[in-house]
Motif scaffolding. Structure first.
Motif, PDB file in Angstrom:
ATOM      1  N   THR A  14       0.823  -1.205   0.000  1.00 39.31           N
ATOM      2  CA  THR A  14       0.000   0.000   0.000  1.00 39.31           C
ATOM      3  C   THR A  14       0.859   1.258   0.000  1.00 39.31           C
ATOM      4  O   THR A  14       0.563   2.215  -0.718  1.00 39.31           O
ATOM      5  N   ALA A  15       1.920   1.282   0.777  1.00 40.86           N
ATOM      6  CA  ALA A  15       2.792   2.467   0.840  1.00 40.86           C
ATOM      7  C   ALA A  15       3.430   2.739  -0.513  1.00 40.86           C
ATOM      8  O   ALA A  15       3.538   3.896  -0.933  1.00 40.86           O
ATOM      9  N   THR A  16       3.833   1.701  -1.215  1.00 36.81           N
ATOM     10  CA  THR A  16       4.455   1.873  -2.522  1.00 36.81           C
ATOM     11  C   THR A  16       3.458   2.444  -3.516  1.00 36.81           C
ATOM     12  O   THR A  16       3.777   3.359  -4.283  1.00 36.81           O
ATOM     13  N   VAL A  17       2.243   1.929  -3.494  1.00 42.85           N
ATOM     14  CA  VAL A  17       1.199   2.427  -4.390  1.00 42.85           C
ATOM     15  C   VAL A  17       0.881   3.882  -4.077  1.00 42.85           C
ATOM     16  O   VAL A  17       0.769   4.719  -4.976  1.00 42.85           O
ATOM     17  N   ALA A  18       0.754   4.214  -2.795  1.00 40.79           N
ATOM     18  CA  ALA A  18       0.464   5.594  -2.393  1.00 40.79           C
ATOM     19  C   ALA A  18       1.579   6.536  -2.830  1.00 40.79           C
ATOM     20  O   ALA A  18       1.320   7.645  -3.315  1.00 40.79           O
ATOM     21  N   LYS A  19       2.822   6.107  -2.684  1.00 38.90           N
ATOM     22  CA  LYS A  19       3.964   6.935  -3.083  1.00 38.90           C
ATOM     23  C   LYS A  19       3.941   7.186  -4.587  1.00 38.90           C
ATOM     24  O   LYS A  19       4.150   8.315  -5.041  1.00 38.90           O
ATOM     25  N   GLU A  20       3.675   6.149  -5.360  1.00 37.70           N
ATOM     26  CA  GLU A  20       3.612   6.309  -6.815  1.00 37.70           C
ATOM     27  C   GLU A  20       2.493   7.255  -7.225  1.00 37.70           C
ATOM     28  O   GLU A  20       2.661   8.091  -8.106  1.00 37.70           O
ATOM     29  N   ARG A  21       1.344   7.119  -6.590  1.00 38.76           N
ATOM     30  CA  ARG A  21       0.212   8.012  -6.899  1.00 38.76           C
ATOM     31  C   ARG A  21       0.546   9.462  -6.562  1.00 38.76           C
ATOM     32  O   ARG A  21       0.226  10.377  -7.307  1.00 38.76           O
ATOM     33  N   LEU A  22       1.184   9.676  -5.409  1.00 41.20           N
ATOM     34  CA  LEU A  22       1.569  11.029  -5.002  1.00 41.20           C
ATOM     35  C   LEU A  22       2.552  11.634  -5.996  1.00 41.20           C
ATOM     36  O   LEU A  22       2.439  12.810  -6.351  1.00 41.20           O
ATOM     37  N   GLN A  23       3.508  10.846  -6.460  1.00 44.08           N
ATOM     38  CA  GLN A  23       4.466  11.339  -7.444  1.00 44.08           C
ATOM     39  C   GLN A  23       3.766  11.732  -8.742  1.00 44.08           C
ATOM     40  O   GLN A  23       4.102  12.748  -9.349  1.00 44.08           O
ATOM     41  N   ILE A  24       2.789  10.957  -9.151  1.00 42.61           N
ATOM     42  CA  ILE A  24       2.035  11.280 -10.367  1.00 42.61           C
ATOM     43  C   ILE A  24       1.246  12.569 -10.179  1.00 42.61           C
ATOM     44  O   ILE A  24       1.228  13.439 -11.050  1.00 42.61           O
ATOM     45  N   ILE A  25       0.599  12.712  -9.020  1.00 45.98           N
ATOM     46  CA  ILE A  25      -0.192  13.928  -8.754  1.00 45.98           C
ATOM     47  C   ILE A  25       0.708  15.155  -8.730  1.00 45.98           C
ATOM     48  O   ILE A  25       0.374  16.189  -9.316  1.00 45.98           O
ATOM     49  N   LEU A  26       1.853  15.065  -8.042  1.00 47.37           N
ATOM     50  CA  LEU A  26       2.773  16.205  -7.976  1.00 47.37           C
ATOM     51  C   LEU A  26       3.298  16.576  -9.358  1.00 47.37           C
ATOM     52  O   LEU A  26       3.369  17.751  -9.708  1.00 47.37           O
ATOM     53  N   ALA A  27       3.649  15.584 -10.146  1.00 49.05           N
ATOM     54  CA  ALA A  27       4.135  15.857 -11.504  1.00 49.05           C
ATOM     55  C   ALA A  27       3.043  16.506 -12.332  1.00 49.05           C
ATOM     56  O   ALA A  27       3.296  17.451 -13.091  1.00 49.05           O
ATOM     57  N   HIS A  28       1.812  16.044 -12.169  1.00 45.00           N
ATOM     58  CA  HIS A  28       0.693  16.624 -12.916  1.00 45.00           C
ATOM     59  C   HIS A  28       0.444  18.070 -12.505  1.00 45.00           C
ATOM     60  O   HIS A  28       0.239  18.944 -13.351  1.00 45.00           O
ATOM     61  N   GLU A  29       0.474  18.345 -11.187  1.00 41.95           N
ATOM     62  CA  GLU A  29       0.262  19.714 -10.713  1.00 41.95           C
ATOM     63  C   GLU A  29       1.357  20.645 -11.217  1.00 41.95           C
ATOM     64  O   GLU A  29       1.080  21.762 -11.633  1.00 41.95           O
ATOM     65  N   ARG A  30       2.592  20.196 -11.159  1.00 41.45           N
ATOM     66  CA  ARG A  30       3.701  21.035 -11.596  1.00 41.45           C
ATOM     67  C   ARG A  30       3.614  21.342 -13.082  1.00 41.45           C
ATOM     68  O   ARG A  30       3.868  22.451 -13.510  1.00 41.45           O
ATOM     69  N   SER A  31       3.266  20.360 -13.874  1.00 41.23           N
ATOM     70  CA  SER A  31       3.194  20.584 -15.317  1.00 41.23           C
ATOM     71  C   SER A  31       1.948  21.373 -15.691  1.00 41.23           C
ATOM     72  O   SER A  31       1.948  22.117 -16.663  1.00 41.23           O
ATOM     73  N   GLY A  32       0.878  21.239 -14.929  1.00 42.74           N
ATOM     74  CA  GLY A  32      -0.376  21.908 -15.253  1.00 42.74           C
ATOM     75  C   GLY A  32      -0.407  23.372 -14.896  1.00 42.74           C
ATOM     76  O   GLY A  32      -1.230  24.133 -15.391  1.00 42.74           O
ATOM     77  N   ARG A  33       0.484  23.805 -14.028  1.00 42.57           N
ATOM     78  CA  ARG A  33       0.481  25.202 -13.588  1.00 42.57           C
ATOM     79  C   ARG A  33       1.008  26.157 -14.631  1.00 42.57           C
ATOM     80  O   ARG A  33       0.697  27.326 -14.611  1.00 42.57           O
ATOM     81  N   GLY A  34       1.860  25.678 -15.497  1.00 38.48           N
ATOM     82  CA  GLY A  34       2.485  26.580 -16.452  1.00 38.48           C
ATOM     83  C   GLY A  34       3.375  27.545 -15.715  1.00 38.48           C
ATOM     84  O   GLY A  34       4.223  27.151 -14.951  1.00 38.48           O
ATOM     85  N   GLY A  35       3.191  28.842 -15.926  1.00 37.52           N
ATOM     86  CA  GLY A  35       4.025  29.832 -15.268  1.00 37.52           C
ATOM     87  C   GLY A  35       3.338  30.497 -14.101  1.00 37.52           C
ATOM     88  O   GLY A  35       3.832  31.463 -13.565  1.00 37.52           O
ATOM     89  N   THR A  36       2.179  29.997 -13.709  1.00 39.46           N
ATOM     90  CA  THR A  36       1.429  30.651 -12.641  1.00 39.46           C
ATOM     91  C   THR A  36       1.994  30.295 -11.278  1.00 39.46           C
ATOM     92  O   THR A  36       2.745  29.352 -11.114  1.00 39.46           O
ATOM     93  N   GLN A  37       1.570  31.057 -10.291  1.00 41.92           N
ATOM     94  CA  GLN A  37       2.018  30.827  -8.924  1.00 41.92           C
ATOM     95  C   GLN A  37       1.218  29.701  -8.295  1.00 41.92           C
ATOM     96  O   GLN A  37       0.062  29.482  -8.634  1.00 41.92           O
ATOM     97  N   PRO A  38       1.819  28.990  -7.337  1.00 35.21           N
ATOM     98  CA  PRO A  38       1.092  27.929  -6.636  1.00 35.21           C
ATOM     99  C   PRO A  38      -0.069  28.496  -5.828  1.00 35.21           C
ATOM    100  O   PRO A  38      -0.045  29.650  -5.408  1.00 35.21           O
TER     101      PRO A  38
END
Length: 89
Positions: A14-38
């Motif tokens: 479960t921890a491995t799956v959760a870690k992988e999902r979190l990495q995907i979400i973070l990568a998606h948020e970072r790429s989706g923001r473009g040049g805007t502020q968090p």
């Protein structure tokens, strides 16, 4: 590895799956923001002001939070203008 686990596949922890999902979400948020502020910057600025105000009297204009993205680097800059020290008591 048993034949059954080879056929059915091994269950991931479960921890491995959760870690992988979190990495995907973070990568998606970072790429989706473009040049805007968090989204967290205004809340961060308010919280910093509240904490600093416990110790030093400052105005909200004396605290500036700036976010900048440079290629693969994200820079968070915090500037705090402190008042001049008064005469000793």
């Amino acid at each position: 590895m048993s034949l059954l686990s080879l056929l059915l596949g091994e269950k991931k922890k479960t921890a491995t799956v959760a870690k992988e999902r979190l990495q995907i979400i973070l990568a998606h948020e970072r790429s989706g923001r473009g040049g805007t502020q968090p989204d967290y910057l205004p809340a961060l600025q308010r919280e910093l002001l509240a904490v600093i105000s416990k110790y030093v009297r400052i105005d909200s204009n004396d605290l500036k939070v700036h976010f900048e993205r440079q290629e693969n680097l994200e820079v968070l800059e915090v500037k705090i203008e402190l008042p001049e020290p008064g005469p000793a008591r």
